[in-house]
Design a protein around this motif. Sequence first.
Motif, PDB file in Angstrom:
ATOM      1  N   UNK A   4       0.851  -1.199   0.000  1.00 12.90           N
ATOM      2  CA  UNK A   4       0.000   0.000   0.000  1.00 12.90           C
ATOM      3  C   UNK A   4       0.886   1.247   0.000  1.00 12.90           C
ATOM      4  N   UNK A   5       0.377   2.341  -0.529  1.00 15.63           N
ATOM      5  CA  UNK A   5       1.151   3.603  -0.472  1.00 15.63           C
ATOM      6  C   UNK A   5       1.269   4.033   0.992  1.00 15.63           C
ATOM      7  N   UNK A   6       2.403   4.618   1.378  1.00 19.34           N
ATOM      8  CA  UNK A   6       2.519   5.119   2.758  1.00 19.34           C
ATOM      9  C   UNK A   6       1.418   6.133   3.044  1.00 19.34           C
ATOM     10  N   UNK A   7       1.024   6.249   4.299  1.00 17.63           N
ATOM     11  CA  UNK A   7      -0.010   7.211   4.714  1.00 17.63           C
ATOM     12  C   UNK A   7       0.665   8.379   5.420  1.00 17.63           C
ATOM     13  N   UNK A   8       0.991   9.460   4.695  1.00 15.00           N
ATOM     14  CA  UNK A   8       1.736  10.576   5.308  1.00 15.00           C
ATOM     15  C   UNK A   8       1.015  11.161   6.510  1.00 15.00           C
ATOM     16  N   UNK A   9      -0.327  11.251   6.432  1.00 10.12           N
ATOM     17  CA  UNK A   9      -1.075  11.808   7.571  1.00 10.12           C
ATOM     18  C   UNK A   9      -0.995  10.875   8.778  1.00 10.12           C
ATOM     19  N   UNK A  10      -1.027   9.578   8.496  1.00 14.30           N
ATOM     20  CA  UNK A  10      -0.897   8.615   9.602  1.00 14.30           C
ATOM     21  C   UNK A  10       0.463   8.716  10.255  1.00 14.30           C
ATOM     22  N   UNK A  11       1.512   8.916   9.432  1.00 13.29           N
ATOM     23  CA  UNK A  11       2.857   9.091   9.992  1.00 13.29           C
ATOM     24  C   UNK A  11       2.892  10.363  10.840  1.00 13.29           C
ATOM     25  N   UNK A  12       2.380  11.452  10.277  1.00  6.98           N
ATOM     26  CA  UNK A  12       2.383  12.727  10.999  1.00  6.98           C
ATOM     27  C   UNK A  12       1.605  12.653  12.294  1.00  6.98           C
ATOM     28  N   UNK A 340       4.207   4.686  13.490  1.00  2.00           N
ATOM     29  CA  UNK A 340       4.676   5.192  12.189  1.00  2.00           C
ATOM     30  C   UNK A 340       4.963   4.033  11.232  1.00  2.00           C
ATOM     31  N   UNK A 341       5.358   2.891  11.764  1.00  2.00           N
ATOM     32  CA  UNK A 341       5.626   1.735  10.891  1.00  2.00           C
ATOM     33  C   UNK A 341       4.333   1.272  10.227  1.00  2.00           C
ATOM     34  N   UNK A 342       3.247   1.237  11.015  1.00  2.34           N
ATOM     35  CA  UNK A 342       1.950   0.825  10.454  1.00  2.34           C
ATOM     36  C   UNK A 342       1.553   1.770   9.326  1.00  2.34           C
ATOM     37  N   UNK A 343       1.690   3.086   9.568  1.00  2.40           N
ATOM     38  CA  UNK A 343       1.264   4.074   8.554  1.00  2.40           C
ATOM     39  C   UNK A 343       2.148   4.016   7.322  1.00  2.40           C
ATOM     40  N   UNK A 344       3.464   3.784   7.561  1.00  2.00           N
ATOM     41  CA  UNK A 344       4.424   3.834   6.449  1.00  2.00           C
ATOM     42  C   UNK A 344       4.412   2.576   5.604  1.00  2.00           C
ATOM     43  N   UNK A 345       4.148   1.411   6.239  1.00  2.62           N
ATOM     44  CA  UNK A 345       4.155   0.152   5.480  1.00  2.62           C
ATOM     45  C   UNK A 345       2.738  -0.295   5.094  1.00  2.62           C
ATOM     46  N   UNK A 346       1.772  -0.067   6.011  1.00  2.00           N
ATOM     47  CA  UNK A 346       0.409  -0.570   5.779  1.00  2.00           C
ATOM     48  C   UNK A 346      -0.508   0.487   5.180  1.00  2.00           C
ATOM     49  N   UNK A 347      -0.038   1.744   5.274  1.00  2.00           N
ATOM     50  CA  UNK A 347      -0.837   2.806   4.654  1.00  2.00           C
ATOM     51  C   UNK A 347      -2.114   3.078   5.412  1.00  2.00           C
ATOM     52  N   UNK A 348      -2.157   2.703   6.728  1.00  2.00           N
ATOM     53  CA  UNK A 348      -3.385   3.015   7.467  1.00  2.00           C
ATOM     54  C   UNK A 348      -3.009   3.323   8.897  1.00  2.00           C
ATOM     55  N   UNK A 349      -3.901   3.993   9.634  1.00  2.00           N
ATOM     56  CA  UNK A 349      -3.626   4.303  11.035  1.00  2.00           C
ATOM     57  C   UNK A 349      -3.625   3.015  11.834  1.00  2.00           C
ATOM     58  N   UNK A 350      -2.777   2.994  12.909  1.00  2.00           N
ATOM     59  CA  UNK A 350      -2.738   1.808  13.773  1.00  2.00           C
ATOM     60  C   UNK A 350      -4.111   1.609  14.379  1.00  2.00           C
ATOM     61  N   UNK A 351      -4.560   0.338  14.454  1.00  2.00           N
ATOM     62  CA  UNK A 351      -5.912   0.070  15.021  1.00  2.00           C
ATOM     63  C   UNK A 351      -5.887   0.239  16.533  1.00  2.00           C
TER      64      UNK A 351
END
Length: 351
Positions: A4-12, A340-351
């Motif tokens: 999945x594409x990284x989720x920049x907002x999730x990382x931020x 940040x790993x979840x957002x960067x690799x999974x492209x979604x916010x951590x559950x």
Amino acid sequence: APLPAPDPDGVGDALKRTLAAGAPGAMTRVDDGRTTLSRTAGVSDTATGAGMDTDGRFRIGSVTKTFSTVVLMQLVAEGAVDPDAPVERYLPGVLPDTRITVRHLLSHRSGLWDYSNDMFARTVPGFEAVRDRVFTVRELIDLATAHPATAVPGTTYQYSNTNFVVIGALIEKVTGRTVREEYERRIIDPLDLRNTAYVHPETSISGKRIRGYLTPDEAGAPLVDSTEQTVSWAQSAGAVISSPGDLDRFMSALLGGRLVRADLLERMLEMTPSDGSGVRFYGLGLRRRDLSCGIPVYGHTGTVQGYYTYSFTTRDGRRSVTSVANTSNNGTANTVLGDTLEAAFCGKRAT
Ligand SMILES: CC1(C)S[C@@H]2[C@H](NC(=O)CCCC[C@H](NC(=O)C[NH3+])C(=O)[O-])C(=O)N2[C@H]1C(=O)[O-]
């Protein structure tokens, strides 16, 4: 399947939550080979207010263990070391149990006590007592072997810095060179890691530096600037300085098969559980984390006074992520930074 594409907002968002947990600053760098995503939050220096910078240099702590393992596995490929040989063959008389093999050290299954447990039982006093000290490897090993073994060699996973201090001594004995020279000639120079160095026992971090702030044990006590220290208590177990960009390049090269012979990389990836979570494992100088989206990532974490680091990559090394907070001894900040790993690799916010 494509990532999945990284989720920049999730990382931020995870970086903001890391600051809310008490870190002065935090940052993440995602390298996909062609594209780079950098996100920062907070400050790298609380006195000047300078921002975090993903080209900034910081202490990587136990991510150093993966550097030491790469050197060791190259020596295995060259026939200089047998991973299943007793350490006694290379370092006679150093360890109390001649059943301990090189592989036991690399997989934290030696049974050697971790001297840092005693050293840092009280966080700030323990740090202040060693921040300017220069230890010999012999001194560190003696601190460990003053304790009884924690298990019969080969039977139990028990993380211990002592293992990788011994690995460093083994590297220097077998090669006749320092670990600094070995890191430089086998990793830093070939990968052109311009922000990476092993400067033990110098205490300063040269160049564009991220300052580190140790969180005391006492709730509400002010953070302690811990940027300058020898890290002599860790050496080949934790004293490398690097940057997020360099660590991404290192982890991508390793899992991309450019540093260790393919069959030996497979040995490094033979994992055993490192805790009861069912999603965290340890191989040889490498961790595996299974993310919520089912993607396994490989790398290492690092905790050294003032800095907490995650540096992980995909099995093929195509996407690497390094996240750093410039505080340590703050469990909430460490855990939240991991989102940040979840957002960067999974492209979604951590559950
Ligand atoms: C297994 C770990 C977590 S601990 C190990 C190594 N770091 C150390 O052994 C330093 C421990 C004390 C650091 C200090 N904590 C205290 O003093 C607590 N009383 C702090 O948080 O700055 C590293 O790095 N590894 C981490 C790793 O591999 O992830």
